[in-house]
Scaffold this active site. Structure first.
Site, PDB file in Angstrom:
ATOM      1  N   ARG A  47       0.840  -1.207   0.000  1.00  0.00           N
ATOM      2  CA  ARG A  47       0.000   0.000   0.000  1.00  0.00           C
ATOM      3  C   ARG A  47       0.872   1.252   0.000  1.00  0.00           C
ATOM      4  NH1 ARG A  47      -2.010   2.454   4.455  1.00  0.00           N
ATOM      5  NH2 ARG A  47      -2.291   0.535   5.611  1.00  0.00           N
ATOM      6  N   TYR A  99     -16.579  16.090 -14.860  1.00  0.00           N
ATOM      7  CA  TYR A  99     -16.879  14.659 -14.697  1.00  0.00           C
ATOM      8  C   TYR A  99     -17.725  14.477 -13.433  1.00  0.00           C
ATOM      9  CZ  TYR A  99     -16.376   9.664 -14.147  1.00  0.00           C
ATOM     10  OH  TYR A  99     -16.661   8.343 -14.008  1.00  0.00           O
ATOM     11  N   ASP A 170      -7.584  17.326 -15.873  1.00  0.00           N
ATOM     12  CA  ASP A 170      -8.070  15.983 -16.196  1.00  0.00           C
ATOM     13  C   ASP A 170      -7.927  15.831 -17.707  1.00  0.00           C
ATOM     14  OD1 ASP A 170      -9.506  13.703 -16.819  1.00  0.00           O
ATOM     15  OD2 ASP A 170     -11.159  14.113 -15.433  1.00  0.00           O
ATOM     16  N   LYS A 195      -9.537   4.263 -19.226  1.00  0.00           N
ATOM     17  CA  LYS A 195     -10.031   4.588 -20.566  1.00  0.00           C
ATOM     18  C   LYS A 195      -8.965   4.260 -21.626  1.00  0.00           C
ATOM     19  CE  LYS A 195     -13.370   5.973 -17.960  1.00  0.00           C
ATOM     20  NZ  LYS A 195     -13.570   7.337 -17.480  1.00  0.00           N
TER      21      LYS A 195
END
Ligand SMILES: *Cc1c(COP(=O)(O)O)cnc(C)c1O
Length: 374
Positions: A47, A99, A170, A195
């Site tokens: 992590r 978004y 973004d 994407k």
């Protein structure tokens, strides 16, 4: 001597970068499935530091975008990491319709009285330039979902700022091959690697890339605290996808350019939004800095919203599905998505893939022909 991303074409870097060329090592960094490592070690728990697979993905994407990259479990985990560094009382300047996940975080913080939100139209260049002097974070999204609006990124990124104000972009719809916000003066680039970068509709991943060593370290700390670290299998798949990003973007953009022109000329279509069309309202902004026009098109069909839905259901090659950026074309009627009611009811968002352009064109033509009575 290690290969440097700036010495080669981006398409070469995508293929040659992020490999361990030591004798006996596999060509492809394997998915390292480990949560913990024998001590003493710099990397003791994944992590915190990720794994060799996540680091390889970050090396490829950082080199491509021109900064230090950090990978996340999703685009939203990456976006959240930038947004939530804003303290109580800070001002966030963001698009009127970003978004929907980003909008959701902003609305929540506003309702709780944590942040002041300044909402600006993306093409209001002067508004953004003014905001740079008052806001603490300028959050840009370009080209923007779902109308493909492109902002004047060079003008906004180079505007004088208040001390400590950062500009984040973004850049998901463009990919690092089509625009390079860090070169224009942005501090942070965010991608939903779910994407185009992943490119096969089979993973969730996000990225933050920054030129600032301080911001990079801060994002690293925040990722450790929130636990938004990318999984090993996702990082492995994202690398595999990224290897072909340049090839896929070349084909998908060529297809999109041709289909945008044909849709624009079609009697079944009322309006097309694509940054590459000379008639597009923000084409001039795009021409200033984009190195291509991307592979996303929005178009409004003539007739009812039911017809637009029927077209999405009629296509046999294009997939009726949300999301974008896959090698396979997808489309959906955006107003059918929750929280998107302001969008024109017949607007279809079309993520153009790598199929043959005539097959895609025929698929659309057949769907148009079969729905003309609606
Ligand atoms: C998909 C998307 C996101 C969110 O990314 P996830 O990987 O789904 O969390 C953010 N911004 C844009 C423009 C997107 O398309």
């Amino acid at each position: 001597m290690a290969l440097n991303s700036s010495d080669v074409d981006p398409s070469t870097w995508l293929i040659a970068g992020g490999r361990n060329r030591e004798p006996g090592q596999p060509l492809n960094v394997p998915p390292q499935l480990a949560s913990n490592f024998y001590l003493p070690a710099d990397r003791d728990y994944s992590r915190a530091a990720g794994t060799e697979t996540t680091v390889a993905f970050e090396e490829i994407m950082g080199g491509l975008e021109g900064g230090h990259a950090l990978s996340f479990s999703s685009g939203m985990a990456a976006a959240h990491t930038v947004l939530n560094r804003l303290p109580v009382g800070a001002t966030l300047a963001m698009p009127v319709d970003p978004y929907h996940g980003v909008k959701g975080l902003a609305v929540e913080a506003e309702e709780q009285g944590r942040w002041n939100i300044l909402r600006l139209e993306l093409d209001d260049t002067q508004g953004w330039i003014d905001a740079a002097k008052t806001a603490d974070l300028l959050w840009l999204e370009t080209p923007a979902n779902p109308l493909m609006t492109v902002c004047d990124l060079p003008a906004i990124c180079s505007a004088p700022r208040k001390d400590g104000t950062i500009v984040a972009v973004d850049s998901t719809f463009a990919t690092p091959l089509v625009q390079r916000p860090l070169d224009l003066g942005a501090d942070v680039v965010m991608h939903s690697a779910t994407k185009f970068i992943g490119g096969h509709s089979d993973l969730l991943a996000g990225l933050l890339i920054t030129t600032s060593q301080d911001l990079h370290e801060e994002f690293h700390r925040r990722r450790l605290l929130v636990g938004g670290t990318i999984g090993a299998m996702e990082a492995f798949l994202a690398i595999r996808g990224a290897r072909t990003l340049a090839l896929r973007m070349e084909k998908a953009q060529a297809n999109a350019g041709e289909l945008a022109a044909r849709l624009d000329a079609s009697d079944d279509v009322a309006l097309v939004r694509y940054p590459g069309l000379a008639s597009d309202p923000t084409h001039e902004n795009a021409a200033k800095f984009m190195m291509g026009w991307g592979a996303m098109i929005s178009f409004e069909t003539v007739g009812s919203a039911e017809r637009a839905t029927a077209i999405c259901e009629q296509v046999e090659i294009i997939n009726h599905a949300t999301s974008l950026g896959g090698i396979e074309s997808t489309m959906e009627r955006r107003a059918a998505v929750g929280g998107q009611e302001t969008i024109p009811p017949s607007l279809i968002r079309f993520s153009v893939g790598c199929e043959d352009v005539e097959d895609l064109s025929n698929d659309l033509a057949n769907a148009f022909a079969n729905t003309r009575d609606m």
